[in-house]
Design a protein around this motif. Structure first.
Motif, short mmCIF file in Angstrom:
data_model
loop_
_atom_site.label_atom_id
_atom_site.label_comp_id
_atom_site.label_asym_id
_atom_site.label_seq_id
_atom_site.Cartn_x
_atom_site.Cartn_y
_atom_site.Cartn_z
N ASP A 9 0.84 -1.19 0.00
CA ASP A 9 0.00 0.00 0.00
C ASP A 9 0.88 1.24 0.00
O ASP A 9 1.79 1.37 0.81
N THR A 61 0.75 5.18 0.65
CA THR A 61 -0.08 6.23 1.25
C THR A 61 0.18 7.54 0.51
O THR A 61 1.31 8.01 0.46
N LYS A 92 -5.01 5.30 0.40
CA LYS A 92 -4.15 4.15 0.10
C LYS A 92 -4.31 3.73 -1.36
O LYS A 92 -5.41 3.69 -1.88
#
Length: 204
Positions: A184, A186, A192
Motif C-alpha cells: 500500500d 499512502t 491508500k
C-alpha cells in the motif's frame, strides 16, 4: 494522441506541487531496497522511467551512483527535478520522451519504473515497451504498477491493473522473476493505493 498525452502531463507538472499528486513519496524505500538487493557497484547504469520529479534520483546521487538516467514525457517534470537538485542535476542524464518512442543508445543494468507502465493501456504500446526493455536492459528490471486491488484511474486517465502473473508473464521470455509483492502506498492526501512490485533478472 501523442501530443495530447504529453500535454496532459505538462499541465499536471505545471499546475501541481508534489503534495498535490498521488504518487509522491518522500523516501522511495521499496525502490531503493530493490536496487540495493542487486549488489551492483556505483557505476551501474540505472534508468528511472517516468521519473518525473521523483526523489529516487536524489537518494541515488547521495549514495554515490554515477550513471543515472531519468526519462519522463514531461519537460516540466524534469525541470522541477533539475531545479530541486541544483548543481547535482549535471550528474544526471535527462531524457524527455514518451517511453514508447524511446530509442535507447546504451544498455542499462537496472530499469526502474514505478507508476509509469500502468498508463500504457493499448496492446501496441505495451508490446513496444516490453520490446524496448528486452533490447536495452542487461541485468535487472524493477517495475511497480497498480495491482488488481489498486485504483482504476490516476490523474484522470485510465490505467491497466496487474497481478503478479499478468505482469511477469509479459517479460517471461527474457527475464526471470526474483520477487513480487503488493504494497500500500499512502498518498499525500492520506489515501491508500495498492501496488504490485516485481523485480526480474535478465536470462542470458
Amino acid at each position: 494522441m501523442e501530443n495530447s498525452k504529453k500535454k496532459h502531463w505538462e499541465t499536471v507538472y505545471e499546475t501541481k506541487n508534489p503534495d498535490q499528486v498521488s504518487w509522491t513519496q518522500e523516501t522511495p524505500r521499496t525502490s531503493l531496497n530493490f536496487i540495493h538487493s542487486f549488489g551492483l557497484d556505483k557505476k551501474a547504469k540505472i534508468i528511472d522511467i517516468g521519473g518525473g520529479d521523483s526523489k529516487l534520483v536524489d537518494f541515488l546521487l547521495e549514495e554515490g551512483f554515477e550513471n543515472i538516467t531519468v526519462l519522463d514525457i514531461s519537460q516540466k517534470a524534469i525541470e522541477k527535478a533539475q531545479l530541486r537538485l541544483g548543481s547535482k542535476a549535471d550528474k544526471v542524464n535527462w531524457i524527455v520522451s514518451d517511453i514508447t518512442q524511446f530509442t535507447p543508445t546504451t544498455q542499462y543494468d537496472i530499469w526502474h519504473d514505478r507508476a509509469a507502465f500502468h498508463f500504457l493501456t493499448s496492446e501496441v504500446d505495451i508490446d513496444k515497451y516490453v520490446e524496448i526493455v528486452k533490447n536495452s536492459v542487461s541485468k535487472y528490471i524493477i517495475i511497480g504498477t497498480f495491482s488488481e486491488n489498486g485504483p482504476q484511474k490516476c490523474s484522470g486517465l485510465e490505467i491497466k491493473q496487474y497481478s503478479q502473473e499478468t505482469l511477469t508473464k509479459l517479460f517471461q521470455k527474457d527475464f526471470q522473476v526474483i520477487e513480487c509483492f503488493t504494497e500500500d502506498h499512502t498518498t499525500p492526501f492520506d489515501t491508500k493505493q495498492n501496488f504490485i512490485y516485481c523485480s526480474l533478472k535478465k536470462m542470458n
